[in-house]
Write a protein that holds these residues in place. Structure first.
Motif, PDB file in Angstrom:
ATOM      1  N   GLU A   4      -8.170  14.259   3.788  1.00  0.00           N
ATOM      2  CA  GLU A   4      -6.305  14.103   3.267  1.00  0.00           C
ATOM      3  C   GLU A   4      -5.923  13.160   2.106  1.00  0.00           C
ATOM      4  OE1 GLU A   4      -3.596  15.412   7.264  1.00  0.00           O
ATOM      5  OE2 GLU A   4      -4.528  12.759   7.310  1.00  0.00           O
ATOM      6  N   PHE A   5      -6.778  12.213   2.072  1.00  0.00           N
ATOM      7  CA  PHE A   5      -6.635  10.980   0.734  1.00  0.00           C
ATOM      8  C   PHE A   5      -7.220  11.857  -0.458  1.00  0.00           C
ATOM      9  CE2 PHE A   5      -7.751   6.651  -1.379  1.00  0.00           C
ATOM     10  CZ  PHE A   5      -6.387   7.118  -1.665  1.00  0.00           C
ATOM     11  N   ILE A   6      -8.753  11.755  -0.136  1.00  0.00           N
ATOM     12  CA  ILE A   6      -9.296  12.805  -1.422  1.00  0.00           C
ATOM     13  C   ILE A   6      -8.654  13.998  -1.797  1.00  0.00           C
ATOM     14  CG2 ILE A   6     -11.830  13.661  -1.762  1.00  0.00           C
ATOM     15  CD1 ILE A   6     -13.046  12.022   0.587  1.00  0.00           C
ATOM     16  N   ALA A   7      -8.190  14.948  -1.237  1.00  0.00           N
ATOM     17  CA  ALA A   7      -7.093  15.794  -1.219  1.00  0.00           C
ATOM     18  C   ALA A   7      -5.697  15.524  -2.368  1.00  0.00           C
ATOM     19  CB  ALA A   7      -7.046  16.361  -0.433  1.00  0.00           C
ATOM     20  N   CYS A   8      -5.902  14.416  -1.920  1.00  0.00           N
ATOM     21  CA  CYS A   8      -4.279  14.189  -2.836  1.00  0.00           C
ATOM     22  C   CYS A   8      -4.732  12.682  -4.068  1.00  0.00           C
ATOM     23  CB  CYS A   8      -3.546  12.295  -1.737  1.00  0.00           C
ATOM     24  SG  CYS A   8      -2.753  11.538  -2.683  1.00  0.00           S
ATOM     25  N   VAL A   9      -6.034  12.761  -4.103  1.00  0.00           N
ATOM     26  CA  VAL A   9      -6.345  11.676  -5.459  1.00  0.00           C
ATOM     27  C   VAL A   9      -6.691  12.946  -6.202  1.00  0.00           C
ATOM     28  CG1 VAL A   9      -8.254  10.828  -5.982  1.00  0.00           C
ATOM     29  CG2 VAL A   9      -6.918   9.671  -3.587  1.00  0.00           C
ATOM     30  N   GLU A  10      -7.866  14.546  -5.368  1.00  0.00           N
ATOM     31  CA  GLU A  10      -8.307  15.382  -6.622  1.00  0.00           C
ATOM     32  C   GLU A  10      -6.669  15.673  -6.714  1.00  0.00           C
ATOM     33  OE1 GLU A  10     -10.362  17.555  -4.164  1.00  0.00           O
ATOM     34  OE2 GLU A  10     -12.286  16.379  -4.434  1.00  0.00           O
ATOM     35  N   SER A  11      -5.705  15.802  -6.548  1.00  0.00           N
ATOM     36  CA  SER A  11      -4.236  16.386  -6.642  1.00  0.00           C
ATOM     37  C   SER A  11      -3.978  16.149  -8.168  1.00  0.00           C
ATOM     38  CB  SER A  11      -3.617  17.411  -6.007  1.00  0.00           C
ATOM     39  OG  SER A  11      -2.129  17.228  -6.053  1.00  0.00           O
ATOM     40  N   PHE A  12      -3.771  14.355  -7.938  1.00  0.00           N
ATOM     41  CA  PHE A  12      -3.511  13.444  -8.497  1.00  0.00           C
ATOM     42  C   PHE A  12      -4.149  13.582 -10.779  1.00  0.00           C
ATOM     43  CE2 PHE A  12      -3.305   9.508 -11.062  1.00  0.00           C
ATOM     44  CZ  PHE A  12      -1.597   9.202 -11.052  1.00  0.00           C
ATOM     45  N   ALA A  54       1.287  -1.639  -0.537  1.00  0.00           N
ATOM     46  CA  ALA A  54      -0.163   0.179  -0.008  1.00  0.00           C
ATOM     47  C   ALA A  54       1.039   1.054   0.147  1.00  0.00           C
ATOM     48  CB  ALA A  54      -0.970   0.150   1.368  1.00  0.00           C
ATOM     49  N   THR A  55      -0.027   1.865  -0.567  1.00  0.00           N
ATOM     50  CA  THR A  55       1.152   3.871  -0.897  1.00  0.00           C
ATOM     51  C   THR A  55       0.392   4.675   0.528  1.00  0.00           C
ATOM     52  OG1 THR A  55      -0.365   4.399  -2.387  1.00  0.00           O
ATOM     53  CG2 THR A  55       1.472   3.623  -2.665  1.00  0.00           C
ATOM     54  N   HIS A  56      -0.825   4.271   1.577  1.00  0.00           N
ATOM     55  CA  HIS A  56      -1.394   4.830   1.832  1.00  0.00           C
ATOM     56  C   HIS A  56      -2.696   4.462   2.843  1.00  0.00           C
ATOM     57  CE1 HIS A  56      -1.229   8.109  -1.057  1.00  0.00           C
ATOM     58  NE2 HIS A  56      -1.070   9.057  -0.224  1.00  0.00           N
ATOM     59  N   ILE A  57      -2.788   4.664   4.330  1.00  0.00           N
ATOM     60  CA  ILE A  57      -3.435   3.661   4.758  1.00  0.00           C
ATOM     61  C   ILE A  57      -4.672   5.418   5.119  1.00  0.00           C
ATOM     62  CG2 ILE A  57      -4.020   3.275   7.422  1.00  0.00           C
ATOM     63  CD1 ILE A  57      -1.183   1.772   7.103  1.00  0.00           C
ATOM     64  N   VAL A  58      -5.600   4.806   5.449  1.00  0.00           N
ATOM     65  CA  VAL A  58      -6.581   5.686   5.294  1.00  0.00           C
ATOM     66  C   VAL A  58      -7.582   5.398   6.590  1.00  0.00           C
ATOM     67  CG1 VAL A  58      -8.468   7.166   4.600  1.00  0.00           C
ATOM     68  CG2 VAL A  58      -6.823   5.795   2.864  1.00  0.00           C
ATOM     69  N   THR A  59      -7.068   5.968   7.314  1.00  0.00           N
ATOM     70  CA  THR A  59      -8.599   6.180   9.039  1.00  0.00           C
ATOM     71  C   THR A  59      -8.834   7.165   9.533  1.00  0.00           C
ATOM     72  OG1 THR A  59      -7.451   4.571  10.688  1.00  0.00           O
ATOM     73  CG2 THR A  59      -6.027   5.991  10.101  1.00  0.00           C
TER      74      THR A  59
END
Length: 85
Positions: A69-77, A43-48
């Motif tokens: 924070e993960f959603i922001a990361c995905v949106e940025s990507f 995995a690259t991330h643990i979302v918790t």
């Protein structure tokens, strides 16, 4: 709708076996298995939302983040083509 979300997650998920020997979360040993699953699974991330995991912020190269924070990361990507931690 919930079943559709589950089906989507299953498309990119995989089951992993762990040894249960990893000790990474001194404050809550039950969380060790989460870390080990992420390591074994590559995995690259643990979302918790777990406070003990979040205090680690990163384990090896695995980012430990809240959902927002993960959603922001995905949106940025999706916008820039570059992943953020």
């Amino acid at each position: 709708m919930a079943q559709a979300a589950v089906d989507q997650v299953r498309e990119f998920s995989r089951l992993v076996e762990i040894s249960a020997l990893l000790k990474a979360v001194p404050a809550d040993s039950d969380d060790d298995m989460v870390i080990e699953c992420a390591v074994v699974g590559g995995a690259t991330h643990i979302v918790t939302g777990d406070k003990h995991l979040l205090t680690l912020t990163v384990y090896k190269s695995i980012a430990i983040v809240k959902a927002v924070e993960f959603i922001a990361c995905v949106e940025s990507f999706l916008t820039t083509g570059e992943a953020e931690p």
